[in-house]
Design a protein around this motif. Structure first.
Motif, mmCIF file in Angstrom:
data_model
loop_
_atom_site.group_PDB
_atom_site.id
_atom_site.type_symbol
_atom_site.label_atom_id
_atom_site.label_comp_id
_atom_site.label_asym_id
_atom_site.label_seq_id
_atom_site.Cartn_x
_atom_site.Cartn_y
_atom_site.Cartn_z
ATOM 1 N N VAL A 131 -13.376 -13.511 -1.226
ATOM 2 C CA VAL A 131 -14.041 -12.220 -0.992
ATOM 3 C C VAL A 131 -13.317 -11.388 0.067
ATOM 4 N N PRO A 132 -12.944 -11.943 1.209
ATOM 5 C CA PRO A 132 -12.178 -11.138 2.168
ATOM 6 C C PRO A 132 -10.841 -10.649 1.595
ATOM 7 N N ASN A 133 -10.122 -11.524 0.883
ATOM 8 C CA ASN A 133 -8.805 -11.138 0.378
ATOM 9 C C ASN A 133 -8.864 -10.180 -0.797
ATOM 10 N N ASN A 134 -9.909 -10.299 -1.607
ATOM 11 C CA ASN A 134 -10.016 -9.443 -2.798
ATOM 12 C C ASN A 134 -10.901 -8.223 -2.595
ATOM 13 N N VAL A 135 -11.729 -8.246 -1.552
ATOM 14 C CA VAL A 135 -12.688 -7.152 -1.361
ATOM 15 C C VAL A 135 -12.556 -6.512 0.024
ATOM 16 N N TRP A 136 -12.917 -7.258 1.075
ATOM 17 C CA TRP A 136 -13.005 -6.641 2.400
ATOM 18 C C TRP A 136 -11.668 -6.081 2.898
ATOM 19 N N LYS A 137 -10.604 -6.875 2.801
ATOM 20 C CA LYS A 137 -9.309 -6.427 3.331
ATOM 21 C C LYS A 137 -8.751 -5.225 2.576
ATOM 22 N N PRO A 138 -8.709 -5.264 1.222
ATOM 23 C CA PRO A 138 -8.218 -4.072 0.512
ATOM 24 C C PRO A 138 -9.127 -2.866 0.695
ATOM 25 N N TRP A 139 -10.442 -3.111 0.826
ATOM 26 C CA TRP A 139 -11.354 -1.981 1.045
ATOM 27 C C TRP A 139 -11.113 -1.364 2.414
ATOM 28 N N ALA A 140 -10.893 -2.187 3.425
ATOM 29 C CA ALA A 140 -10.620 -1.677 4.776
ATOM 30 C C ALA A 140 -9.365 -0.801 4.763
ATOM 31 N N LYS A 141 -8.335 -1.254 4.062
ATOM 32 C CA LYS A 141 -7.103 -0.470 3.958
ATOM 33 C C LYS A 141 -7.358 0.840 3.219
ATOM 34 N N TYR A 142 -8.168 0.770 2.156
ATOM 35 C CA TYR A 142 -8.492 1.958 1.364
ATOM 36 C C TYR A 142 -9.262 2.973 2.206
ATOM 37 N N VAL A 143 -10.214 2.492 3.003
ATOM 38 C CA VAL A 143 -11.001 3.378 3.869
ATOM 39 C C VAL A 143 -10.096 4.100 4.853
ATOM 40 N N GLU A 144 -9.203 3.357 5.475
ATOM 41 C CA GLU A 144 -8.313 3.975 6.466
ATOM 42 C C GLU A 144 -7.413 5.024 5.810
ATOM 43 N N GLU A 145 -6.903 4.708 4.609
ATOM 44 C CA GLU A 145 -6.030 5.654 3.920
ATOM 45 C C GLU A 145 -6.777 6.916 3.502
ATOM 46 N N LYS A 146 -7.968 6.730 2.916
ATOM 47 C CA LYS A 146 -8.724 7.865 2.395
ATOM 48 C C LYS A 146 -9.297 8.757 3.501
ATOM 49 N N THR A 147 -9.504 8.188 4.697
ATOM 50 C CA THR A 147 -10.034 8.990 5.812
ATOM 51 C C THR A 147 -8.918 9.456 6.738
ATOM 52 N N ASP A 148 -7.674 9.230 6.335
ATOM 53 C CA ASP A 148 -6.523 9.588 7.177
ATOM 54 C C ASP A 148 -6.617 8.969 8.567
ATOM 55 N N GLY A 149 -7.102 7.744 8.604
ATOM 56 C CA GLY A 149 -7.164 7.026 9.869
ATOM 57 C C GLY A 149 -8.347 7.367 10.750
ATOM 58 N N ARG A 150 -9.234 8.226 10.275
ATOM 59 C CA ARG A 150 -10.401 8.593 11.092
ATOM 60 C C ARG A 150 -11.415 7.454 11.185
ATOM 61 N N ASN A 204 -19.447 -7.708 9.193
ATOM 62 C CA ASN A 204 -19.626 -9.141 9.396
ATOM 63 C C ASN A 204 -19.425 -9.849 8.065
ATOM 64 N N SER A 205 -18.399 -10.697 8.013
ATOM 65 C CA SER A 205 -18.137 -11.496 6.814
ATOM 66 C C SER A 205 -18.462 -12.949 7.122
ATOM 67 N N TRP A 206 -19.330 -13.568 6.316
ATOM 68 C CA TRP A 206 -19.630 -14.970 6.544
ATOM 69 C C TRP A 206 -18.633 -15.880 5.848
ATOM 70 N N PHE A 207 -17.604 -15.274 5.233
ATOM 71 C CA PHE A 207 -16.492 -16.034 4.669
ATOM 72 C C PHE A 207 -15.375 -16.145 5.704
ATOM 73 N N SER A 208 -14.513 -17.135 5.542
ATOM 74 C CA SER A 208 -13.329 -17.241 6.382
ATOM 75 C C SER A 208 -12.320 -16.182 5.960
ATOM 76 N N SER A 209 -11.344 -15.913 6.789
ATOM 77 C CA SER A 209 -10.387 -14.843 6.523
ATOM 78 C C SER A 209 -9.502 -15.114 5.311
ATOM 79 N N ASP A 210 -9.365 -16.397 4.909
ATOM 80 C CA ASP A 210 -8.506 -16.720 3.770
ATOM 81 C C ASP A 210 -9.284 -16.955 2.477
ATOM 82 N N ALA A 211 -10.584 -16.662 2.472
ATOM 83 C CA ALA A 211 -11.410 -16.854 1.276
ATOM 84 C C ALA A 211 -11.204 -15.702 0.288
#
Length: 364
Positions: free
Chosen positions: A57-76, A48-55
């Protein structure tokens, strides 16, 4: 305050029960806090992000972290982010994570001074870390590690850090350390109110939505915020003057639902602890630095609007910082009332700050 938090907790429990009921009706046996991997199924981590999608924190933290999680877990593991506080507002993150309404969120200490996150609020006192977000994060990470059992009881710590520093902005030039005497300033916490009083001003509660109009109509003279908020909301139009010396930080902690984490396969738990969580912390620290790269543009923007940026001399700044001493003393008293050793905590924070090259001279 506690009755309000109790009501919120009850509300989240009710909402969580409804979510689980609807999920069951839809044929799913897995809640957001029950990750368990079965037969190669993808695990969904709900944020849950209380920021908008173009703010920032989402662009510098949540979105790249989500991509990193998917890559490091091989999509699990896939991260699903809900924006604009769709699941909970900024002051409801702790309850939302604890109840399992969502799996992860960013909680700010300023909203939780009457909760287990209280020790983190020491990092929000005026003039910490010399205005350096990297030092602020390092000091808080070391300090909070000594209170881990209390702060993150019932949740899993993902990371601790600070957004860019808060500055003080004004409708009139900041021409001396006493510029606020007899004037009003917007405050959002007890500690901010005490600081404004110490400076000779009148603390005034104004909602964030009313901030622009309140400045424009002269209801308030000053407010505390960050440069990105100042520029993005065009507050420079109604308060074109600011102090170039940082005032304070807000402390944030990303937390994860304990049941979600415990239901992960053991190898994924290890991956989160050793890699994915530290990566979130790294991205959050980097977010502050990225935003601060635009600081020179803020001064130009203020001057273009007829405003000014004031920098105090070392002597003036020390005198100005001494207005904050009663705030630090009150924090220690508040800690004592909550059953903490307030004086010892203050001394420990000062000691850790010194270790990281920050001398809090105004407290002497």
């Amino acid at each position: 305050m506690r009755s309000v938090r109790k009501k919120r907790s009850i509300l989240f429990i009710v909402m969580t029960s409804l979510v689980l009921f609807l999920a069951a009706c839809g044929g799913s046996n897995q809640s957001s806090s029950e990750a368990g991997e079965k037969d190669g199924d993808v695990i969904e981590l709900v944020v849950n992000s209380w920021f908008s999608s173009d703010a920032d924190v989402p662009n510098n933290v949540w979105k790249p972290w989500a991509k990193y999680v998917e890559e490091k877990t091989d999509g699990r593991v896939k991260v699903k982010i809900h924006y604009n506080g769709a699941l909970a507002s900024s002051n409801e993150i702790l309850e939302g994570v604890q109840s399992g309404l969502f799996d992860m969120g960013l909680a700010l200490a300023l909203y939780y001074e009457d909760s287990q996150l209280f020790p983190l609020s020491i990092g929000e006192l005026p003039f910490t870390a010399s205005g350096d977000p990297d030092k602020a994060a390092q000091i808080m990470q070391e300090f909070s590690a000594e209170y881990e059992d209390e702060i993150w009881d019932g949740v899993v710590k993902v990371g601790v850090g600070s957004p860019p520093p808060n500055y003080i902005y004004s409708t009139e030039p900041i021409d001396s350390i006493d510029y606020l005497k007899g004037k009003s300033a917007r405050v959002s916490t007890e500690m901010e109110a005490l600081l404004v009083k110490s400076m000779g001003g009148t603390p005034t509660q104004v909602t964030f939505e009313e901030l622009y109009n309140s400045l424009d109509k002269g209801m308030i003279n000053s407010f505390f915020s960050t440069h990105d908020v100042y520029s993005n909301l065009q507050l420079v139009e109604v308060s074109p003057h600011y102090l170039g010396d940082p005032m304070k930080f807000v402390v944030g902690t990303a937390i994860m639902n304990e049941n979600f984490f415990n239901s992960l396969p053991e190898d994924l738990q290890t991956l989160f602890v050793e890699d994915l969580n530290p990566k979130w912390e790294e991205l959050f620290e980097g977010n502050a630095r990225k935003i601060m790269e635009n600081d020179p543009g803020i001064e130009k923007m203020a001057k273009d609007t007829g405003g000014s940026m004031t920098k105090f001399s070392d002597k003036e700044l020390l005198e100005f910082q001494r207005y904050a001493k009663p705030v630090w003393e009150q924090w220690a008293e508040n800690a004592n009332k909550r059953g903490y050793p307030g004086g010892e905590m203050l001394e420990r924070y000062i000691e850790i700050s010194k270790k990281h090259g920050v001398e809090l001279e105004f407290l002497k």
